[in-house]
Every structure is written in structure tokens, then in C-alpha cells.
Design a protein around this motif. Sequence first.
Motif, PDB file in Angstrom:
ATOM      1  N   TYR A 160       0.816  -1.215   0.000  1.00 16.97           N
ATOM      2  CA  TYR A 160       0.000   0.000   0.000  1.00 16.97           C
ATOM      3  C   TYR A 160       0.852   1.268   0.000  1.00 16.97           C
ATOM      4  O   TYR A 160       0.375   2.341  -0.285  1.00 16.97           O
ATOM      5  CB  TYR A 160      -0.930   0.018   1.223  1.00 16.97           C
ATOM      6  N   ALA A 176     -20.005  14.490  -8.282  1.00 15.81           N
ATOM      7  CA  ALA A 176     -20.191  13.587  -7.146  1.00 15.81           C
ATOM      8  C   ALA A 176     -21.396  14.067  -6.358  1.00 15.81           C
ATOM      9  O   ALA A 176     -21.713  15.260  -6.344  1.00 15.81           O
ATOM     10  CB  ALA A 176     -18.947  13.580  -6.271  1.00 15.81           C
ATOM     11  N   GLU A 177     -22.067  13.161  -5.751  1.00 11.23           N
ATOM     12  CA  GLU A 177     -23.175  13.463  -4.853  1.00 11.23           C
ATOM     13  C   GLU A 177     -22.632  14.431  -3.783  1.00 11.23           C
ATOM     14  O   GLU A 177     -21.611  14.138  -3.144  1.00 11.23           O
ATOM     15  CB  GLU A 177     -23.549  12.128  -4.209  1.00 11.23           C
ATOM     16  N   VAL A 232     -21.685  16.080  -0.394  1.00  5.71           N
ATOM     17  CA  VAL A 232     -21.564  15.467   0.931  1.00  5.71           C
ATOM     18  C   VAL A 232     -21.848  16.537   1.984  1.00  5.71           C
ATOM     19  O   VAL A 232     -21.302  17.634   1.918  1.00  5.71           O
ATOM     20  CB  VAL A 232     -20.145  14.891   1.140  1.00  5.71           C
ATOM     21  N   ASP A 233     -22.719  16.223   2.922  1.00  8.16           N
ATOM     22  CA  ASP A 233     -22.998  17.161   4.003  1.00  8.16           C
ATOM     23  C   ASP A 233     -21.963  16.960   5.108  1.00  8.16           C
ATOM     24  O   ASP A 233     -21.966  15.943   5.790  1.00  8.16           O
ATOM     25  CB  ASP A 233     -24.407  16.923   4.553  1.00  8.16           C
ATOM     26  N   ILE A 234     -21.072  17.925   5.237  1.00  8.31           N
ATOM     27  CA  ILE A 234     -19.984  17.765   6.212  1.00  8.31           C
ATOM     28  C   ILE A 234     -20.295  18.455   7.537  1.00  8.31           C
ATOM     29  O   ILE A 234     -19.463  18.454   8.449  1.00  8.31           O
ATOM     30  CB  ILE A 234     -18.641  18.298   5.670  1.00  8.31           C
ATOM     31  N   ALA A 235     -21.481  19.044   7.650  1.00  7.27           N
ATOM     32  CA  ALA A 235     -21.791  19.858   8.834  1.00  7.27           C
ATOM     33  C   ALA A 235     -21.553  19.095  10.137  1.00  7.27           C
ATOM     34  O   ALA A 235     -21.078  19.644  11.118  1.00  7.27           O
ATOM     35  CB  ALA A 235     -23.229  20.350   8.761  1.00  7.27           C
ATOM     36  N   ASN A 236     -21.862  17.823  10.111  1.00  9.15           N
ATOM     37  CA  ASN A 236     -21.731  17.047  11.343  1.00  9.15           C
ATOM     38  C   ASN A 236     -20.487  16.165  11.356  1.00  9.15           C
ATOM     39  O   ASN A 236     -20.502  15.039  11.850  1.00  9.15           O
ATOM     40  CB  ASN A 236     -22.992  16.183  11.546  1.00  9.15           C
ATOM     41  N   TRP A 237     -19.384  16.653  10.816  1.00  9.95           N
ATOM     42  CA  TRP A 237     -18.200  15.785  10.745  1.00  9.95           C
ATOM     43  C   TRP A 237     -17.717  15.380  12.126  1.00  9.95           C
ATOM     44  O   TRP A 237     -17.122  14.315  12.303  1.00  9.95           O
ATOM     45  CB  TRP A 237     -17.081  16.438   9.927  1.00  9.95           C
ATOM     46  N   ILE A 238     -17.981  16.218  13.120  1.00 12.05           N
ATOM     47  CA  ILE A 238     -17.482  15.908  14.464  1.00 12.05           C
ATOM     48  C   ILE A 238     -18.138  14.648  15.025  1.00 12.05           C
ATOM     49  O   ILE A 238     -17.493  13.824  15.670  1.00 12.05           O
ATOM     50  CB  ILE A 238     -17.729  17.109  15.414  1.00 12.05           C
ATOM     51  N   GLY A 239     -19.438  14.494  14.723  1.00 11.82           N
ATOM     52  CA  GLY A 239     -20.147  13.338  15.265  1.00 11.82           C
ATOM     53  C   GLY A 239     -20.173  12.141  14.331  1.00 11.82           C
ATOM     54  O   GLY A 239     -20.651  11.085  14.711  1.00 11.82           O
ATOM     55  N   ALA A 240     -19.648  12.315  13.121  1.00 12.70           N
ATOM     56  CA  ALA A 240     -19.745  11.237  12.127  1.00 12.70           C
ATOM     57  C   ALA A 240     -18.878  10.049  12.524  1.00 12.70           C
ATOM     58  O   ALA A 240     -17.788  10.207  13.055  1.00 12.70           O
ATOM     59  CB  ALA A 240     -19.330  11.756  10.760  1.00 12.70           C
ATOM     60  N   GLU A 241     -19.400   8.868  12.243  1.00 14.40           N
ATOM     61  CA  GLU A 241     -18.620   7.647  12.488  1.00 14.40           C
ATOM     62  C   GLU A 241     -17.579   7.506  11.392  1.00 14.40           C
ATOM     63  O   GLU A 241     -17.888   7.563  10.217  1.00 14.40           O
ATOM     64  CB  GLU A 241     -19.555   6.432  12.448  1.00 14.40           C
ATOM     65  N   VAL A 242     -16.321   7.349  11.750  1.00 13.36           N
ATOM     66  CA  VAL A 242     -15.307   7.082  10.716  1.00 13.36           C
ATOM     67  C   VAL A 242     -14.531   5.840  11.094  1.00 13.36           C
ATOM     68  O   VAL A 242     -14.519   5.443  12.249  1.00 13.36           O
ATOM     69  CB  VAL A 242     -14.328   8.258  10.506  1.00 13.36           C
TER      70      VAL A 242
END
Lengths: 437, 469
Positions: free
Chosen positions: A379, A424-425, A427-437
Motif C-alpha cells: 500500500y 459527485a453526490e 456530501v454534508d460535512i456539517a456534522n463531521w465531528i459526530g460522524a462515524e469514521v
Amino acid sequence: MAKKMKLSDITNMFAGMDVEALEGVTIEGDIEIDLGGLGGGFDPMLAAALGQESAVLAQHFARIAGMFGYPVGFGAQAAAPAVSPALAAPKLKDIISAKFDVANIAEWTTQIQEVPIGNTSADGGSRGKQVMLGGEKALPFFFDAPMPNRNQVTIDVFDMRIGLAKAVKENYDEVMDSPGEWAKKNVEKFNADMITIHLISTDPLIKDTSPKDAAKTVEEVLQAVDVPIAIGGSGNPQKDPEVLAKAAEVAEGERCLLASASLNLDYAAIAEAALKYDHDVLSWTQLDMNAQKELNRKLMKQCNVPRDRIIMDPTTAALGYGLDYAYTNMERIRLAALMGDDELTFPMSSGTTNAWGARESWMVSSPLGQDSDWGPREYRGPIWEIVTGLSLALAGNDLFMMMHPTSVAVLKQITQTLFGSIEAEPVDIANWIGAEV
Amino acid sequence: MKINSPLEAYKYLPQTNCGECGEPTCMAFASKLIDRSGKTENCPPLIKEKKYAKKLAELDRLLAPEIRQVTIGVGEKAANIGGDDVLYRHKLTFFNKTKMFFDVSDNMEEAALIERVNKIADFKKFYVGRNLLLDGVAIKAASNDPAKFAAAVKKVAEIGLPMIFCSFNPAVLKAGLEVAKDKNPLLYAANKDNWKEVGELALEYKVPVVVSAFNDLDALKSLAKTFAEAGIKDIVLDPGTYPSGKGLKDTFTNFLKIRRAGIMGDTEIAYPIMALPLTAWMAGIADPVSASYWETVMASVFTIRYGDIMILHSMEPYSTLPEVHLAETIYTDPRTPVSVDGGMYKVGAPDKDSPVFFTTNFALTYYTVESDISANGIVCWLLAVDTDGIGVEAAVAGGQLTSAKVKDAFEKAGFDLKTDTNHNTLIIPGLSARLQGDLEDTLGANVKVGPMDSGRIPGWIEKNWPPKQ
């Protein structure tokens, strides 16, 4: 705030104002001050100073007021701040509206030359399409002027089995004995815009195959695929002119890119073959902008190569191994060209494959004990090639000579995203803090 | 910087040529101020003597970088960001390498949280005589619970890296600040809804703060201006980082516009910029290696084009290694020389039985070879051949590295393989293998072809040294 106030100034001011009470001054808790209701007649400088150092001053203020015996009204404020009841800086009352504006770069007056590679039947060749490089009026992807032509990727083919990094080799192992099959795989499987055939077996220190043999290989590749092709020598300065001339002859009318003319070989012979048989010339120098100017000048003035047949390779060094020089060399060349240096207004090409020379791209693990774990090498290699190429794309490079299929795909994805042709569709990034990654 | 010639800076100096700064003249010191290799505080009279106070203040104002420098964290590990004066590195150099902060969440299990933070703190990649490191931890208040967030902050703070507190909820940020007093974290972020409360926190706790307005530069500038007027100086800009398609292109354009405006003198937006490559993980890329690649691609774009600080997610070495190398690449001072002096160097204390290697005088090549050899305890002679600062492979191809050049280098160094060694043997770089025959003839010595990469010298030596006679 042009003027700072001292506490003595404030007390003097109060003395001069001859007030019995500071009406409209609300002190909440012990350090909050609200100047909202003061109205006309109050010195704006005082308000300004208080705004600047509200918290500290407010404290002193309360003490001064007490000292001088002014009754100061303590009271609840209408709307208490949600979080910090102890403090509400008066200056954070309302948004101060501002308009953002920035100008385009006025000095970018000159357009980069457009150079086509590959002739279709309309131009007397047999290529299925033509590749167009250059034409920029600004740094790549900048808003000053849209980029007319996207970046292109040419995937390497060698005329003999060679040693390659494991991660690269596993994609080509079964076609390495047949340049035609190899070229086909690059186009059909790996989405190559072009093919580069490297005639390395002609090197006297490798196999010393003849220019005639080399020409046969070129014919084989031209028949196997219909994309435009670049033809590379072995890097032997004595033999390359002869090999490339012969290859140019059998590829007559196809408008291939001959790689390369350089100052340490008979560049005139290569230029002559390009003109005689209808090809482009890759003008290769080593991380030296002045040498690049000199070679371009010689190609144009001595050898009469037209401007629309010159592409530059100012040399690619891998990430971690001199990419800083390669990056800045390209960026300087492109900036000089945009500002009118007509010895440098040509599209650029990068031997991005050089990234595989970096040990980080192929070594199993770090040779140095103190390094953190380098992780799986399969990789590491592709991303090394991607980042090397992407950096140069941002510096102004147009054509990429690459090897790993993943690297090709990702480099195309990001350069075409910045070029503006990838949908590309959103992407709503407003809630990046709570998003599961 | 508002001035660009040493003469303009000289006007504000004592002009006594006292030499206390270490420079022979005030003019020499002035040119160091202009190229930013010197600071006014290195001139003792200017700092100490009252009569110069006005001149010092004015000079500091003139010399201040166009983009404000902001410090996050405290002590040795504090991260400085911003401070740039140019749009292209060759015009001067970029200052304060892009800082890489990696995310953790306040809802992680304690052991996992501590393990990840330690991994961030322990990361090390050796490069040309130093280690490339990761810079800090971004703590995401995924729980939106002040108590939980404070607990996570407490744990992270113990490890001592600079921190970013990530929440749009002022109560959560405040809870974090309460348990990390004097750690100088960066608050993320003030936006159109919470700016008053977050601004007040920045003032109250005297910490740097991010203002955030996604894809709206008017709103971003308005927030920055409002904060600046309220006395908040340490501001970082977040124009939003979209991970794909037109959104990513817009983000790229926003970064370009903000930095260009700042360098061109629009002080209201002349602050460091934050990129959020971790939004790559929100782009719907199913395969984690591909998502990680895309994050690294976004990090690369914004390392080159004006991101000063970023929040990242993937800790895989195939992400972190290229990321730290690219930041080093772009922020390396282009004014430092490309080459080392040609000549014979000793690694350890070599004698007549020690092996003799050569490499080129390209600084990067030389230092790589030198560190590979010395780090593995090999004592040897190392000849740096003057190839005009070009690496081995390119110099062989370009004719800057020939047998004549190598012979010349030995002669200039006064080193004779026949008399200065017992073995009359030279080990050459694998990438110059084609010179072997030529070199044997030219030098009258045994020539052995070493490995293609100097990282493999230890293994090679084990097998091939001392040479069989």
C-alpha cells in the motif's frame, strides 16, 4: 484602537463629567459591564477602551466607582448569555459584516502552448484519438482562468522483462515478454490515455539490440493499441539518437512523442527525425531552469522545431528524494511562462515512475531501527507514486508517465476533480465531528 | 512583511555595529531580519535601551509576517502555524510546516483512546538527520456531553501533545477548557450560530479559536473581523473541506483565494487556514484503503496549497509516511544548499582495512547514505563525488558521474586506494553499476557493485566484506 487609556484618564473623565451616578452602566456579578444603554454624550473613546480590555477594566471600574462613592446599579441583564454568565465582551454584540474579494493575477498574460500528441486518420495517422496538452493561462486548477485540457497519463511498457517493485510487477508479470500485450493491458485494463514504449534493450550495456529490432517493437505497439504513444530510448546518449531516428521512421505520420532530446546527446538528430516523420520532441533537462531554456532555444532556433511540437521534462525526483527541487523547478518554469518567458511556454511531462526509486515505496520495512513501523509495502508504493505525481500536477505538470494501476486511477480522479469534470453526490460535512469514521 | 530591503530595516537599528548580535555590522543584521533568519530580539541594545523602544515597535510592525502566526499548545511541543509572507516557496520559504493533528472521539473506550494518543505521540520517521513527527490530537465531542468531553480531554492532556477541541457546543468546549487550563488548546469552532459564546470562551481562557463558515468567504471574513475587533488575535480559518466533486474543487478555490488575499494585504483574513482531510471518510468510499488514500490525496493538495493545520484520521503508515514527507518537502527552506562539499568523509574512525564507498554530493543522497551506514555501526570511508548536486542515477544518465569524475575526486581528496587501504577496493552504488569496468581501468583498483539502495548496505557488507583476495 489608536489610543490606549489609562485608569487615571478614566477617573479624570468621570471627574469632568460631574456625574452623581453611572446610570445605564450595569455591572453583573463582579466583572461584567454593559454599555448598551449609555446613549448620547458618553465619550466613545471610553467605550472603545472598555471594549478592548473589557474584563480587566470592568473590575477596575467597579473598584473606582466604589472608591469615588458613585452608586453603581447592579442588576440582572435582559438576556443572559447561554454559557458564560460571567462575561460578555461588549464587542461581541453583533457580526461586523465584511465582503470578501480578491483579484486575479494581472501578470499572467501568456498562454501555455497547446501541443497535440497522436494523429488520427484526419491527420494522416492511425490513432483512435488525439491527446492535447497545455493551453493553460493560470497555475493548474486556479480560478483565474479555466484549464482548457485535462492532465493525461501514459503508462510505461518496456521492450524486455525488467526488475520492478513487487507491487508493480504483479500487475504486469504475464505480459512482460510481449510489448504489444503489455500496451493492450495498459489501455484496456488500466485506462491509459497513452503508452510509453521504453527501448531499453538497445543499451550497449544491457542487450545492445539494434535500432531495427527497436523499430519492430514500436510497430508492434502501434498495431496493438490505437492511443498516441511516446517512444523512449535506453538513456544511452551515444545510441539513443540512432534508435529514436529509426523508431521515428517506422512510426511516420503517427505524431509520437520522442523521448528525449537532451543537452548531452545529439539533440539535433532527434529533432530532425521528429520533423521529417511528423513527431513531437520531449526536451529533457535535469532540475535546471536555465538549461531548460537553453535546450528549448536550441530546438527552436537551431533545429527549427515548431512550438507546437515541444514538451518539456524538467526531471522528476521522488517524494522524500528531491521532490522539493522538482516541484519548485516546475512551479518556477510555469510561473515564468505565464509571465511571458516564451522559452518556457510549453506543456510539461513527468517521469512519475521515479517514485518507485524511493525506498519507502518498495522496501519491506525501514532499514533504521528507530523508525515507527512502515506497515505493508504493497500500500505504500502506489500512494508514493500518487503523491509524487499530484504534487507536480499542482506545480504545472501536464503529462504523467506512470506504472501502478491504482496510482493511475487515483491521480486521474484527483486531477480531474480539481479540473472540474468529476460529478459527485454533494456530501454534508456539517456534522463531521459526530460522524462515524 | 511590509519592507523588503535590508536598507529599510537598517534605519531602525542602533547603527553602532556593536556586534552583540553576532553579526559584524548592523547592515548584516538587517539582511538577516529581511530574510527572516534573524529576529529583533537578537539585538540586545534595541531590546534593552529605552531610547530605541519606538523604533523597535515600528520595526516589529514592519517585519511582522503577512499571515498571522498562531501557537497551539505549550512548551517544547507547541505547534506554530501561519507566519507566511509568500505564495510560492521559491520567493523566500514557507514558515511553520503544516501541522498534522489526528482525531480521537470522547466516546472511545479509555484504553483505546490512550493507545491511539500514544501512537500519535510516538510516531517517528527518520529523515536527513532528524525525525519527522506528528503534531497533535483533535478531540471530537461525538457525545456532545460536557462531562464526557472533559474526561477525554483530561486523559489526552496528560500525554502532552497540543490539542484541538472539536465541538460546536460552547458548553462542551468550556468543560474541556476547565480541565485543561494553561494547555492553550485550539477551539474548533465558532460559526454563525454560536460565535458569541465561543468568542467569549476564547477571550476568557485566552486560547486560539477557529472561525468556521462552510463555502462562504463573506461569512468567514465577517466572523474573523468581528473577533479581531473584539480583541481576539489568534484566529484560524475553516472555510470547510468538502471531500469530492465540485465541493472539493470549491474548497481548493477557497484556500487559494483566502491565502492570496492575505498575502496581498487584506489583514482581515490574513490568518492560518485549517483543512479537514478526514472528511474523506464521509465520501462514501467503502474500502478503507481507498478512503485512506483519498484522505492522503486531500492532505497533499492542502499541504501544497496553503493549509496550515489539518485534522486527519488514518494512522496507517501508508498515510502518515507520505503526509509527513510532503509537508517536509514543501516547507524545506529552498535557500539551503543542494549539495555537500565534495571530498572524503570518515564514518566512525576508519583504518586501512575499512571499506571505501562513494556517493554523489547531492545533499539528500549523501545524508541518506551516511545515516544508513552510521546508524548500522559500519565504520568506513565515504567519498562524496562532485556531480553538481545531482543524485546517482540521474548523474550517471546525465554524464555528471563518470569514472573520470570519481578519479578526480580521489585525487582532490588526496586519497590513494593503493596506499591508503590494504585492499585497493572501491564499493560503488548499485545505480552506477554500468561504470564498473570503466572504473577498474581508470583507478587500477578492484571495483565491487554495492546494493541499489544504501539501506541494504549492512546486509551487503555482511556477505561481501572483507573482500576475498
